[in-house]
Design an enzyme around this catalytic site. Sequence first.
Site, PDB file in Angstrom:
ATOM      1  CG  ASP A  39       3.329 -11.909 -12.620  1.00  0.00           C
ATOM      2  OD1 ASP A  39       4.541 -12.177 -12.368  1.00  0.00           O
ATOM      3  OD2 ASP A  39       3.041 -11.019 -13.421  1.00  0.00           O
ATOM      4  N   GLY A 124      -0.855 -16.845  -2.550  1.00  0.00           N
ATOM      5  CA  GLY A 124      -0.620 -17.909  -3.761  1.00  0.00           C
ATOM      6  C   GLY A 124       0.769 -18.515  -3.216  1.00  0.00           C
TER       7      GLY A 124
HETATM    8  N1  APR Z   1      -7.905 -12.804 -10.488  1.00  0.00           N
HETATM    9  C1  APR Z   1      -7.667 -12.526  -9.047  1.00  0.00           C
HETATM   10  N2  APR Z   1      -7.067 -13.323  -8.437  1.00  0.00           N
HETATM   11  C2  APR Z   1      -6.290 -14.388  -8.676  1.00  0.00           C
HETATM   12  C3  APR Z   1      -6.156 -14.508 -10.246  1.00  0.00           C
HETATM   13  C4  APR Z   1      -7.247 -13.817 -10.935  1.00  0.00           C
HETATM   14  N3  APR Z   1      -7.021 -13.943 -12.431  1.00  0.00           N
HETATM   15  N4  APR Z   1      -5.388 -15.597 -10.407  1.00  0.00           N
HETATM   16  C5  APR Z   1      -4.790 -15.808  -9.164  1.00  0.00           C
HETATM   17  N5  APR Z   1      -5.572 -15.048  -8.248  1.00  0.00           N
HETATM   18  C6  APR Z   1      -5.184 -14.946  -6.830  1.00  0.00           C
HETATM   19  C7  APR Z   1      -4.822 -16.318  -6.046  1.00  0.00           C
HETATM   20  O1  APR Z   1      -5.846 -17.204  -5.867  1.00  0.00           O
HETATM   21  C8  APR Z   1      -4.052 -15.876  -4.862  1.00  0.00           C
HETATM   22  O2  APR Z   1      -5.001 -15.614  -3.920  1.00  0.00           O
HETATM   23  O3  APR Z   1      -4.166 -14.210  -6.441  1.00  0.00           O
HETATM   24  C9  APR Z   1      -3.433 -14.325  -5.275  1.00  0.00           C
HETATM   25  C10 APR Z   1      -2.090 -14.328  -5.306  1.00  0.00           C
HETATM   26  O4  APR Z   1      -1.595 -15.339  -5.789  1.00  0.00           O
HETATM   27  P1  APR Z   1      -0.276 -15.569  -6.655  1.00  0.00           P
HETATM   28  O5  APR Z   1      -0.664 -15.069  -7.817  1.00  0.00           O
HETATM   29  O6  APR Z   1       0.356 -16.894  -6.546  1.00  0.00           O
HETATM   30  O7  APR Z   1       0.723 -14.287  -6.198  1.00  0.00           O
HETATM   31  P2  APR Z   1       1.784 -14.318  -4.976  1.00  0.00           P
HETATM   32  O8  APR Z   1       1.259 -15.160  -3.911  1.00  0.00           O
HETATM   33  O9  APR Z   1       1.837 -12.867  -4.601  1.00  0.00           O
HETATM   34  O10 APR Z   1       2.951 -14.895  -5.532  1.00  0.00           O
HETATM   35  C11 APR Z   1       3.637 -14.088  -6.410  1.00  0.00           C
HETATM   36  O11 APR Z   1       3.939 -15.937  -8.135  1.00  0.00           O
HETATM   37  O12 APR Z   1       2.752 -15.980 -10.174  1.00  0.00           O
HETATM   38  C12 APR Z   1       4.113 -15.766  -9.425  1.00  0.00           C
HETATM   39  O13 APR Z   1       5.239 -14.315 -10.821  1.00  0.00           O
HETATM   40  C13 APR Z   1       4.590 -14.337  -9.403  1.00  0.00           C
HETATM   41  O14 APR Z   1       6.770 -14.862  -8.539  1.00  0.00           O
HETATM   42  C14 APR Z   1       5.349 -14.051  -8.366  1.00  0.00           C
HETATM   43  C15 APR Z   1       4.744 -15.032  -7.377  1.00  0.00           C
END
Ligand code: APR
Length: 279
Positions: A39, A124
Site C-alpha cells: 500500500d 504481510g
Molecule cells: N511489490 C510487490 N509485493 C510487495 C511489495 C511491492 N512493492 N511490497 C510488499 N509486498 C508484498 C509483501 O511482501 C507481502 O507478501 O505484499 C504482500 C502483502 O503485504 P502487505 O503489504 O503487508 O499487505 P497485507 O498483508 O494485505 O496487509 C495490509 O498493511 O500496508 C498495510 O495499509 C495496509 O493496513 C494494510 C495492511
Amino acid sequence: MPVPTADRISVITGDITEQLVDAIVNAANPSLLGGGGVDGAIHRAAGPELLEECRTLGGCLTGETKITKGYRLPARFVIHTVGPVWGGGHDAEDDLLATCYRNSLALAEAHGLRTIAFPAISTGAYGFPPARATLIAVKTVMGHLGRSPFLEKVVFVCHSDRSFLMYTDAIRELTQEATGVLGKGGHARQDHRHEQESTPADIQKQVAGQLQMIEAVHGIRFVNRDALAAAIGQGAADRRRVSVTTAALNSYVALQNLHGEVEIPKEVLEMILKKIREW
Ligand code: APR
C-alpha cells in the site's frame, strides 16, 4: 480457440509498482488512505494525486474493490482491495481472500482491462499463512480465467524467492490437477452436467444480476434491458456462457465509453452471442 488458462498467468519476483499492466491491485486497508507494505509502495510511486482520489471513495470493506487512476505509476489503474486479517481461519478468511481476487478480476473486466497484476494480498501485515493464501489466489484466478476469455494476462508479483516458488508450485499442481480431471473425463462431464442443471429461472436471475452490475459500474441504464436479458437468456444456454456474454457486454460498454441511457444495438449483441456459441 481460447488461450489455455495457464498461458494467461505469469509469476515474477519484483516490485508491483513497476509493472506495465492495465491495473495493479493494492493490498489496502479499509480507510484507503495509504499504509505500509505494498500500500505504501503504491502510494509513494503513484504520487499524492492517488491519495486525493482515494479520499473521495469513502473507504472499502474487506473483500470489496475500488478503482482509481494510476497517476505516476506505469499501470493505468489501481484496483484497491482490502484483504482479511488472519485470525486463525475460523472467520471465513479463505472466502474473503478469494473474494478480493474475484472482485478485482470482475472490476478489471467491467472496465475493459486486459492485463492485471496482483501482490500476495494479506500475507504481510495481515498475517495470512502464505502457502494457504497462494493456493486461494491461484485457484480463484484460474477458475475465473477458465470461465472468461477476456483477461489476457494475470501477473502474480512476488516479493521474495520463497513466494515465487510457492506460486509456481501451486500453478503447476493445479494445472496438472485440471488436466488430470479432464483426462479422466469424469469430473469434467459432471461439472458440465452441473452447468446444464441451471433452470431457465436461474439463468434469467443471473443475467439480471450481471446487467445490474454493468449498469452500476458504468453509471448507465440499458434502455433495451428486457430485450437484452431475453436474448442473452436464450442465446447463452448455461451459466458459464452467460458470464462470458455479459463480460463481453461489459467490455463493449467500457471500450465505447458509454454513459447514461444506453441502447445496445441488436447487431452488437448478435455478434457477441455468435462468438460465445463458437467459443
Ligand atoms: N511489490 C510487490 N509485493 C510487495 C511489495 C511491492 N512493492 N511490497 C510488499 N509486498 C508484498 C509483501 O511482501 C507481502 O507478501 O505484499 C504482500 C502483502 O503485504 P502487505 O503489504 O503487508 O499487505 P497485507 O498483508 O494485505 O496487509 C495490509 O498493511 O500496508 C498495510 O495499509 C495496509 O493496513 C494494510 C495492511
